[in-house]
Write an enzyme that holds these catalytic residues in place. Structure first.
Site, mmCIF file in Angstrom:
data_model
loop_
_atom_site.group_PDB
_atom_site.id
_atom_site.type_symbol
_atom_site.label_atom_id
_atom_site.label_comp_id
_atom_site.label_asym_id
_atom_site.label_seq_id
_atom_site.Cartn_x
_atom_site.Cartn_y
_atom_site.Cartn_z
ATOM 1 N N SER A 274 0.866 -1.157 -0.010
ATOM 2 C CA SER A 274 -0.072 -0.177 0.110
ATOM 3 C C SER A 274 0.875 1.133 0.161
ATOM 4 C CB SER A 274 -0.844 -0.023 1.079
ATOM 5 O OG SER A 274 -1.356 1.345 1.567
ATOM 6 N N GLU A 287 -8.030 -10.239 -6.562
ATOM 7 C CA GLU A 287 -8.932 -9.047 -6.647
ATOM 8 C C GLU A 287 -9.286 -8.669 -8.062
ATOM 9 O OE1 GLU A 287 -8.654 -5.920 -3.651
ATOM 10 O OE2 GLU A 287 -7.038 -7.458 -2.879
#
Ligand code: ARG
Length: 456
Positions: A274, A287
């Site tokens: 991140s 995802e």
């Protein structure tokens, strides 16, 4: 190409709007193979001579090489790949090139190209499905002893082996491969010779064209052949179904990677961090794949909607078949490829999955089955164990901790041997029915798949 009838030039907006060469250039190899086969049939019929045939074939082969090397310049004025190639051929070899389109229309030409393309892609996607199955089987073998709670409603249900869970996906992907193989039968029909819609007064040997291109049969109705795209829709469905399976696996992976589950760890190469939270390690591949399955469904819907209510026969709407097809092929191919790589680098945290299986509630069904084996009807056994469970929850205890006397308050059939049920390894070993996850069954199935996939 149609200058004879027109006085005004095409609006530049229409040129932009109608061109397809920016995406259908992908069909160039199929287009050229089809044209070579067509030219040979023209020669047989005496429409062109041997020398002209040679010029056409050599000219097309040169163009093919240039397109492959990125040296060919496409012109949107020429609309599509078919006209780009034909115009360039004619520019190079003159009259012989101008004879190539005899007894042919772009309507049957594009149908041919698409069928050749789908047939080739069937093989490529199947290869990728096989590699993905192989990655799952290898992972199952590597972590053959890992146990896992099996879930329904995302609530722990019964114990399984981790490999059994992976093998479920191997079975799904096998059906996907089977569907592609079945659909290949319907793709593998040769439409050339159908002309614009009513064939041609110049009858070529269609069987000869089919034979050259490896088609089993020729289409039987010229109107159907130029306007049918159900083979594309079917292919898109098959890719969408692969998307469904991969997105289910994605969801499993995403859950398993979470701190809450912690069942697997992905390698660094197949995760991202991140920009803000330094501790993050995200399962982006899963995802993205879950997300991209939406694209695969969208492309299928897009093709179905394009076909709905189209009057016979060819309508320009059909040009809209290509982008969904290409996009689904790219999307499914990339997903299968990267997923196989991700699975190869995945670690199963066996201690964590074993701990999750130490939840004694996983053995509730086994206790009911135990009573059944002692003659209690299943419905009664179900109720007895249900009451036992309620007792545990009330007293904040679990099956292994209850005294035998307490068990016997619920059913006189209980004896000392009930405690041997409450243990993961024996519970798994007892699941020996065909298709159930006993270690022996799972081992046999892993061996079966490893052998089968090796031979492919
Ligand atoms: N680019 C067209 C397509 O993909 C080829 C067929 C064109 N036929 C026609 N009659 N305009 O559908």
């Amino acid at each position: 190409m149609w200058k004879g009838r027109f006085k005004e030039a095409t609006s530049s907006l229409l040129t932009q709007y109608g061109e397809s060469v920016s995406f259908d250039w992908r069909l160039y190899r199929q287009d050229i193979a089809g044209s070579c086969a067509h030219a040979r049939a023209l020669e047989r019929e005496g429409i062109i001579d041997g020398k002209e045939l040679e010029q056409i074939v050599a000219g097309l082969e040169a163009i093919e090489r240039e397109i492959t090397c990125g040296e060919f310049e496409f012109d949107i004025q020429l609309e599509d790949i078919h006209m780009n190639i034909e115009a360039e051929l004619t520019r190079r070899i003159g009259d012989a090139g101008a004879k190539l389109h005899t007894a042919r229309s772009r309507n049957d030409q594009v149908a041919l190209d698409l069928r050749l393309y789908c047939r080739e892609q069937t093989e490529l996607i199947t290869g990728k499905l096989r590699r993905m199955q192989g990655a799952l089987v290898n992972c199952g073998e590597k972590f053959r002893d890992a146990v896992l709670p099996g879930y329904t409603h995302l609530q722990r249900g019964q114990p399984v082996l981790f490999a059994h869970h992976l093998l479920a996906y191997v079975e799904m992907l096998e059906r996907d491969a089977g569907r592609l193989e079945d659909a290949r039968e319907r793709i593998n029909v040769m439409p050339l010779g159908s002309g614009a819609l009513a064939g041609s007064t110049i009858a070529l040997d269609r069987g000869f064209i089919a034979e050259q291109l490896g088609f089993k049969t020729v289409s039987e109705n010229s109107m159907d052949a130029v306007s049918d795209r159900d083979f594309v829709a079917e292919f898109l469905f098959n890719l969408a179904m692969i998307g469904t399976h991969l997105s289910r696996l994605s969801e499993d992976m995403i859950l398993w990677c979470s701190s809450e589950f912690g069942f697997v760890t992905l390698d660094d190469a197949h995760t991202t961090g991140s920009s803000l939270m330094p501790q993050k390690k995200n399962p982006d591949i899963a995802e993205l794949t879950r997300g991209k399955s939406g694209r695969l469904y969208g492309n299928l819907m897009s093709m179905m909607t394009t076909l709905k209510g189209l009057p016979m026969t060819y309508n320009r709407d059909l040009q809209e078949d290509k982008q969904p097809l290409f996009d689904s092929i790219d999307t499914a191919s990339a997903a299968l490829e990267i997923f196989a790589e991700m699975i190869a680098g995945m670690q199963v945290n066996e201690a964590t999955t074993r701990k999750a299986c130490s939840d004694p509630m996983l053995f509730a069904t086994d206790i009911a089955d135990y009573l059944v084996k002692k003659g209690v009807p299943f419905r009664a056994a179900h109720e007895i164990v249900g009451k036992l469970t309620a007792h545990c929850l009330e007293k904040n205890t679990t099956f292994p901790e209850i005294e035998l006397d307490t068990y016997r308050e619920f059913s006189g059939q209980f004896d000392e041997s009930v405690f041997s049920l409450l243990e993961i390894d024996s519970a798994l070993a007892a699941r020996s029915a065909a298709g159930a996850p006993s270690p022996e069954n799972v081992k046999a199935r892993l061996t079966y798949w490893a052998g089968k996939l090796q031979g492919i």
